[in-house]
Write a protein that holds these residues in place. Structure first.
Motif, PDB file in Angstrom:
ATOM      1  N   THR A  43       0.735  -1.092  -0.032  1.00 54.96           N
ATOM      2  CA  THR A  43       0.124  -0.069  -0.130  1.00 54.96           C
ATOM      3  C   THR A  43       0.889   1.376   0.010  1.00 54.96           C
ATOM      4  O   THR A  43       0.402   2.165  -0.144  1.00 54.96           O
TER       5      THR A  43
ATOM      6  N   LYS B 215      -0.639   2.346  -4.555  1.00 56.01           N
ATOM      7  CA  LYS B 215      -1.444   2.308  -3.212  1.00 56.01           C
ATOM      8  C   LYS B 215      -1.894   0.865  -3.124  1.00 56.01           C
ATOM      9  O   LYS B 215      -3.093   0.777  -2.553  1.00 56.01           O
TER      10      LYS B 215
ATOM     11  N   ARG C 222      -7.271   4.691  -7.532  1.00 49.99           N
ATOM     12  CA  ARG C 222      -6.540   5.003  -6.185  1.00 49.99           C
ATOM     13  C   ARG C 222      -7.512   5.554  -5.232  1.00 49.99           C
ATOM     14  O   ARG C 222      -7.575   5.225  -4.029  1.00 49.99           O
TER      15      ARG C 222
ATOM     16  N   ASP D 140      -2.205  12.720  -3.272  1.00 54.10           N
ATOM     17  CA  ASP D 140      -1.183  12.110  -2.696  1.00 54.10           C
ATOM     18  C   ASP D 140      -0.846  12.942  -1.649  1.00 54.10           C
ATOM     19  O   ASP D 140      -0.337  12.602  -0.375  1.00 54.10           O
TER      20      ASP D 140
ATOM     21  N   ASP E 191      -2.740  13.261   1.214  1.00 55.17           N
ATOM     22  CA  ASP E 191      -3.296  11.845   1.809  1.00 55.17           C
ATOM     23  C   ASP E 191      -4.673  11.826   2.048  1.00 55.17           C
ATOM     24  O   ASP E 191      -5.181  11.420   3.354  1.00 55.17           O
TER      25      ASP E 191
END
Length: 258
Positions: free
Chosen positions: A83, A88, A114, A206, A209
């Motif tokens: 992950t 991921k 993702r 990303d 998060d």
């Protein structure tokens, strides 16, 4: 620890879209997108070429190995997905455990698969059946323990083998098998998701998060409140555990001094 920094502010400032329309002024911005998932089905598992007729699935891969510190015991061990990799743990091309997401759109947006890495699984998952799988050249067998349908390129190997009778299985070490569970919700496949607009794509954010998804059509305000609340709850849980550890540390420190 109580709240992930910046998440609330980011979600509150995000552009809310519920008509599926892409606007150039939203390029590079965080988007909360609500709408119906439109998958391209069926799609193929990139590692096995097995046909998946559902928009989301989970591939569980296992390897047959000798059990450490035993003489005559063998078992199947799960090959975990990475992950932390760029994808991921979604649509992993090598034969390991992985979430599998079909090419999907919401309105005019192509959705980065993702984003659906944390798709809710409760009460929506079922084993894939032989009828689902379509054309393939694989050996199928059922687990005697849980009736799971397993696929492999070799003969049937039992789930757990122990005692001298397992000697004949020694040459099967490192063989692999895999099974599938599929997201079997018949819909409507309405979701609210968050990502960054890049051209006609909604991409996983990303650097922030955040890959929150929520079943159903939700307002931007409700989506923000729900996700910030879940993060706050998680943070309090972690903080509580930290406090407990600290109390124990102090206790043992004083006990040792005595």
């Amino acid at each position: 620890m109580v709240e992930q920094p910046g998440i609330q502010k980011t979600l509150e400032e995000a552009v809310y879209v519920d008509d599926g329309k892409i606007k150039s002024e939203n390029e590079g911005k965080v988007i909360i997108l609500a709408g119906t998932v439109e998958p391209e089905l069926p799609f193929k598992d990139p590692a096995t070429e097995v046909t998946i007729p559902y928009f989301a699935a989970y591939r569980k891969a296992e390897i047959f190995s000798h059990v450490k510190d035993t003489d005559y015991e063998y078992d199947w061990f799960v090959l975990g997905g990475d992950t932390e990799s760029d994808n991921k743990g979604v649509n992993t091309e090598e034969l390991s455990s992985s979430k599998l997401i079909a090419p999907i759109k919401i309105g005019d947006y192509n959705i980065d698969p993702r984003i659906f890495k944390e798709i809710e699984t409760i009460d929506k998952w079922k084993d894939i059946t032989e009828d689902d799988l379509g054309d393939y050249e694989l050996t199928i067998h059922k687990s005697k323990n849980d009736d799971t349908t397993y696929l492999s390129e070799d003969e049937y190997i039992p789930d757990v083998i122990e005692g001298y009778k397992c000697m004949k299985w020694q040459d099967q070490v490192d063989k692999t098998r895999y099974s599938y569970e599929v997201y079997a919700d018949k819909g409507p496949l309405d979701f609210t998701v968050v990502g960054v607009q890049q051209g006609d794509w909604l991409m996983l954010a990303d650097d922030l998060d955040i890959s929150y998804i929520k079943k159903g059509i939700h307002s931007g305000e409700d989506f923000t409140v729900d996700n910030v609340s879940s993060n706050r709850t998680m943070g309090i849980g972690i903080s509580g555990a930290g406090a407990a550890i600290l109390v124990l540390a102090v206790y043992f420190l004083f006990k040792r001094k005595k």
